[in-house]
Scaffold this motif. Sequence first.
Motif, PDB file in Angstrom:
ATOM      1  N   GLY A   5      40.346  33.985  33.269  1.00 50.33           N
ATOM      2  CA  GLY A   5      40.202  32.577  32.938  1.00 50.33           C
ATOM      3  C   GLY A   5      39.266  31.875  33.893  1.00 50.33           C
ATOM      4  N   GLY A   6      38.985  30.605  33.598  1.00 47.91           N
ATOM      5  CA  GLY A   6      38.041  29.855  34.415  1.00 47.91           C
ATOM      6  C   GLY A   6      36.624  30.332  34.143  1.00 47.91           C
ATOM      7  N   ASN A   7      35.729  30.064  35.075  1.00 48.74           N
ATOM      8  CA  ASN A   7      34.339  30.512  34.938  1.00 48.74           C
ATOM      9  C   ASN A   7      34.259  31.947  35.482  1.00 48.74           C
ATOM     10  N   ILE A   8      34.561  32.897  34.619  1.00 52.64           N
ATOM     11  CA  ILE A   8      34.668  34.293  35.040  1.00 52.64           C
ATOM     12  C   ILE A   8      33.356  34.810  35.616  1.00 52.64           C
ATOM     13  N   ASP A   9      32.258  34.469  34.977  1.00 49.58           N
ATOM     14  CA  ASP A   9      30.957  34.967  35.409  1.00 49.58           C
ATOM     15  C   ASP A   9      30.612  34.439  36.795  1.00 49.58           C
ATOM     16  N   GLU A  10      30.812  33.157  37.001  1.00 49.00           N
ATOM     17  CA  GLU A  10      30.544  32.544  38.309  1.00 49.00           C
ATOM     18  C   GLU A  10      31.441  33.145  39.376  1.00 49.00           C
ATOM     19  N   CYS A  11      32.701  33.323  39.057  1.00 48.96           N
ATOM     20  CA  CYS A  11      33.665  33.865  40.006  1.00 48.96           C
ATOM     21  C   CYS A  11      33.291  35.290  40.413  1.00 48.96           C
ATOM     22  N   ARG A  12      32.932  36.106  39.427  1.00 50.56           N
ATOM     23  CA  ARG A  12      32.563  37.500  39.701  1.00 50.56           C
ATOM     24  C   ARG A  12      31.353  37.566  40.615  1.00 50.56           C
ATOM     25  N   GLU A  13      30.348  36.784  40.293  1.00 52.00           N
ATOM     26  CA  GLU A  13      29.121  36.812  41.103  1.00 52.00           C
ATOM     27  C   GLU A  13      29.389  36.346  42.526  1.00 52.00           C
ATOM     28  N   ALA A  14      30.212  35.324  42.680  1.00 53.05           N
ATOM     29  CA  ALA A  14      30.526  34.819  44.018  1.00 53.05           C
ATOM     30  C   ALA A  14      31.295  35.860  44.830  1.00 53.05           C
ATOM     31  N   ILE A  15      32.219  36.537  44.190  1.00 51.08           N
ATOM     32  CA  ILE A  15      32.999  37.568  44.881  1.00 51.08           C
ATOM     33  C   ILE A  15      32.090  38.697  45.354  1.00 51.08           C
ATOM     34  N   VAL A  16      31.200  39.162  44.481  1.00 56.68           N
ATOM     35  CA  VAL A  16      30.283  40.242  44.852  1.00 56.68           C
ATOM     36  C   VAL A  16      29.404  39.820  46.027  1.00 56.68           C
ATOM     37  N   ARG A  17      28.846  38.630  45.959  1.00 55.10           N
ATOM     38  CA  ARG A  17      27.946  38.168  47.021  1.00 55.10           C
ATOM     39  C   ARG A  17      28.678  38.015  48.353  1.00 55.10           C
ATOM     40  N   HIS A  18      29.956  37.720  48.297  1.00 53.36           N
ATOM     41  CA  HIS A  18      30.726  37.441  49.505  1.00 53.36           C
ATOM     42  C   HIS A  18      31.362  38.689  50.101  1.00 53.36           C
ATOM     43  N   SER A  19      31.491  39.743  49.309  1.00 57.35           N
ATOM     44  CA  SER A  19      32.335  40.870  49.708  1.00 57.35           C
ATOM     45  C   SER A  19      31.595  41.980  50.451  1.00 57.35           C
ATOM     46  N   PRO A  20      32.127  42.417  51.595  1.00 57.30           N
ATOM     47  CA  PRO A  20      31.593  43.592  52.281  1.00 57.30           C
ATOM     48  C   PRO A  20      32.204  44.894  51.761  1.00 57.30           C
ATOM     49  N   VAL A  21      33.220  44.794  50.876  1.00 53.26           N
ATOM     50  CA  VAL A  21      33.859  45.992  50.317  1.00 53.26           C
ATOM     51  C   VAL A  21      33.437  46.145  48.861  1.00 53.26           C
ATOM     52  N   PRO A  22      33.481  47.361  48.322  1.00 51.33           N
ATOM     53  CA  PRO A  22      33.123  47.558  46.911  1.00 51.33           C
ATOM     54  C   PRO A  22      33.999  46.715  45.983  1.00 51.33           C
ATOM     55  N   ILE A  23      33.364  46.196  44.931  1.00 54.77           N
ATOM     56  CA  ILE A  23      34.069  45.369  43.953  1.00 54.77           C
ATOM     57  C   ILE A  23      34.073  46.076  42.601  1.00 54.77           C
ATOM     58  N   GLY A  24      35.265  46.141  42.006  1.00 53.58           N
ATOM     59  CA  GLY A  24      35.399  46.716  40.674  1.00 53.58           C
ATOM     60  C   GLY A  24      35.882  45.677  39.682  1.00 53.58           C
ATOM     61  N   THR A  25      35.719  45.966  38.412  1.00 55.58           N
ATOM     62  CA  THR A  25      36.212  45.096  37.350  1.00 55.58           C
ATOM     63  C   THR A  25      36.755  45.949  36.210  1.00 55.58           C
ATOM     64  N   VAL A  26      37.467  45.286  35.303  1.00 57.11           N
ATOM     65  CA  VAL A  26      37.833  45.874  34.012  1.00 57.11           C
ATOM     66  C   VAL A  26      37.032  45.083  32.980  1.00 57.11           C
ATOM     67  N   PRO A  27      35.855  45.539  32.608  1.00 56.55           N
ATOM     68  CA  PRO A  27      34.935  44.729  31.805  1.00 56.55           C
ATOM     69  C   PRO A  27      35.523  44.185  30.506  1.00 56.55           C
ATOM     70  N   ILE A  28      36.430  44.924  29.905  1.00 57.57           N
ATOM     71  CA  ILE A  28      36.963  44.469  28.621  1.00 57.57           C
ATOM     72  C   ILE A  28      37.738  43.165  28.767  1.00 57.57           C
TER      73      ILE A  28
END
Length: 204
Positions: free
Chosen positions: A148-171
């Motif tokens: 929920g929320g702005n999923i795309d914005e949230c995902r991009e912000a997490i990736v840019r901020h994270s020093p650890v690998p980021i995964g998702t469940v795309p579906i």
Amino acid sequence: CTGNGACPNCLGDLHQFVEFTTARGERIRVIYTRGFTPITQLEQARLGIVTAQMRRVAQREAHFEAMFPGLGAEAVRDEVAAGRMVIPANVNHLRHRLDPTGIGRACVTKINANLGASPVSSGTHEEIEKLEWAIRWGADTAMDLSTGGNIDECREAIVRHSPVPIGTVPIYSMIIGKRIEDLDWPTIEASLHHQARQGVDYFT
């Protein structure tokens, strides 16, 4: 011809070969299509290439160097080549803060943290805070499971901020506002490519 499959007559115009020595001292010859350019960690490892990411994993996992003095990075490469280790390191995440880590049976056990905004609560800033707390308390990877929320914005912000690998469940994001029957391959493929361009390191 020596009969070893590596002479020009044996290889023809379509193939070439590379030879390298493993950390255990075994000599490996790999024949591959001429002009092939390795992209993934696996492809590079199987051609004997030690990447910067493999070297970083060897630094973080000191037992490789202890077991193979002077060849810790090569030992990591061999584990990747054998399919026993993965290094989730999207090139688009490496441009930001990602510190590569190895996951596999020869590595220390890794801990994953799940986070993500929901339709009823939380948002990008809260998820970044969750990520920071997860890493502070030892998370080696994190998954953005936002629904929920702005999923795309949230995902991009997490990736840019994270020093650890980021995964998702795309579906999770694909299905919002749709029926499962409405999903077709072009939609799925476009979503996977988009998330990869954002820097997501792995999908489940």
